[in-house]
Design an enzyme around this catalytic site. Structure first.
Site, PDB file in Angstrom:
ATOM      1  N   TYR A   1       0.865  -1.189   0.000  1.00 22.87           N
ATOM      2  CA  TYR A   1       0.000   0.000   0.000  1.00 22.87           C
ATOM      3  C   TYR A   1       0.895   1.231   0.000  1.00 22.87           C
ATOM      4  O   TYR A   1       1.878   1.297   0.738  1.00 22.87           O
ATOM      5  CB  TYR A   1      -0.897   0.027   1.240  1.00 22.87           C
TER       6      TYR A   1
ATOM      7  N   GLU B   1      -3.694   7.533  -3.981  1.00 24.97           N
ATOM      8  CA  GLU B   1      -3.614   6.248  -3.270  1.00 24.97           C
ATOM      9  C   GLU B   1      -3.363   5.124  -4.273  1.00 24.97           C
ATOM     10  O   GLU B   1      -4.123   4.971  -5.234  1.00 24.97           O
ATOM     11  CB  GLU B   1      -4.916   5.996  -2.502  1.00 24.97           C
TER      12      GLU B   1
END
Length: 387
Positions: free
Chosen positions: A109, A198
């Site tokens: 991530y 993101e």
């Protein structure tokens, strides 16, 4: 402002970030022509909506051939996806993204965002790719690293890059790719006025490359006038109609699920108004800040916007007149109420500039308007009125 995954990936590609090849389709008829540009026998089919959790809702499919791709695309196009971010009403899929399938070795991530509290650019890294970062933060916070970067024109230095990617334990080849990626994200944040980027997941492929497998981008609405190329990416199908109408009148409006409509001037006062409605056992139907110097026409538009919500059973107007004059607000409310034929209880609390004149306008209107002495009294009266 939000954009779709395929749009975010085009921007990433423009700034030199590694993304997989893909094509967007708006009709099933486009599939065969557009996938001819892809160099793969396996495809990933993705619903394009402004919400996370698509995979769990059936909005992401790995398909092995063109026949299965067409079958799954027909099922997905037009389907209503319900995820933890869409609410129970869900969102209808009106476009699809088809990309080359990737051989995944590891998932990470990575995000880059503006931190308003520290006035810095923040990078968040985690080894738990493909999961909700909120869940990782709650259950395994040690698997997340946060690095706050001072704004500077020259980009990230080697130490900052190492701090951000150290949790990934990359080899030298991967570090070079990661370095370029991080500087790409940093550059997008600054040059495009993005507020969030993101990448979830950021993957390592079996051929030892880093690839942005999914991408989400948000942009600062207050800076969008500087970026007409970003504004062109806006998809009105993904936005609440009332919020689109509000933006036309420069109103800060967010639709909620309660029964008491709110009209307030100032974001802080609006939050306090919503809180006290909840304290008295009801739920606000919206957040609505008409701003400090709203005109009569703007107030009228705000009032109509509230009443366009069928869930609204009553309205609470809470105005503290500073730049905004209470008599201007009162006249705007009066004009809108007469035009719409107001049929729900209305409680008004006025304080500040010209509040006596404003109260007089409302008192002489012959409308069923309840006056409140303070915010506590106003909340109590509107909750009692709708019951």
């Amino acid at each position: 402002m939000n954009i779709h995954e395929h749009q975010a990936k085009e921007i990433l590609k423009e700034f030199g970030a590694p993304v997989s090849n893909g094509v967007v389709i708006n009709s099933i008829d486009e599939i065969k022509e557009k996938i001819s540009k892809l160099n793969t026998k396996e495809f990933v089919l993705k619903a394009q909506i402004h919400a996370g959790g698509r995979g769990k809702a059936g909005g992401v499919k790995l398909v092995k051939n063109i026949s299965d791709l067409e079958t799954e695309a027909e099922k997905m196009m037009g389907k209503t996806l319900i995820t933890h971010q869409t609410g129970p009403e869900g969102k209808q899929v009106k476009r699809l993204y088809i990309e080359e399938a990737s051989d995944i070795s590891k998932e990470f991530y990575l995000s880059c965002l503006i931190d308003r509290e520290s006035s810095k650019i923040v990078f968040i890294s985690s080894t738990e790719g493909g999961m909700d970062i909120e869940k990782v933060a709650a259950e395994t916070p040690k698997k997340i690293t946060t690095n706050k970067i001072e704004f500077k024109k020259e980009g990230l230095n080697e130490k900052e890059i190492e701090n951000i990617i150290s949790i990934f334990k990359l080899d030298d080849k991967q570090k070079k790719i990661a370095s370029k990626l991080l500087n790409s994200l940093y550059e997008i944040i600054i040059k495009k006025d993005a507020s969030l980027i993101e990448i979830n997941p950021l993957i390592i492929t079996k051929s030892n490359n880093l690839v942005c497998l999914d991408a989400k981008m948000n942009f600062d609405d207050n800076a969008i006038f500087r970026h007409p190329e970003i504004l062109k990416l806006r998809d009105l199908n993904e936005e609440e109609p009332a919020e689109i109408e509000a933006s036309r009148h420069d109103l800060a409006y967010i639709k909620l699920n309660g029964s008491i409509g709110c009209m307030v001037n100032g974001a802080g006062l609006a939050m306090a108004t919503m809180d006290i409605i909840k304290l008295y056992g009801e739920e606000p139907a919206n957040f609505l800040d008409v701003g400090g110097g709203a005109s009569k026409e703007k107030v009228s538009a705000a009032f109509k916007l509230i009443l366009s919500d069928k869930n609204v059973k009553g309205i609470l107007i809470n105005i503290f007149g500073g730049i905004m004059r209470c008599d201007v607000l009162a006249q705007g409310v009066l004009d809108a109420a007469k035009e719409i034929n107001l049929s729900v209880p209305l409680v008004v609390r006025l304080a500040g500039t010209n509040f006596k004149e404003g109260k007089e306008i409302l008192d002489k209107s012959n409308l069923k308007i309840l006056s409140a002495s303070d915010l506590n009294d106003a909340a109590k009266k509107i909750v009692e009125a709708i019951k």
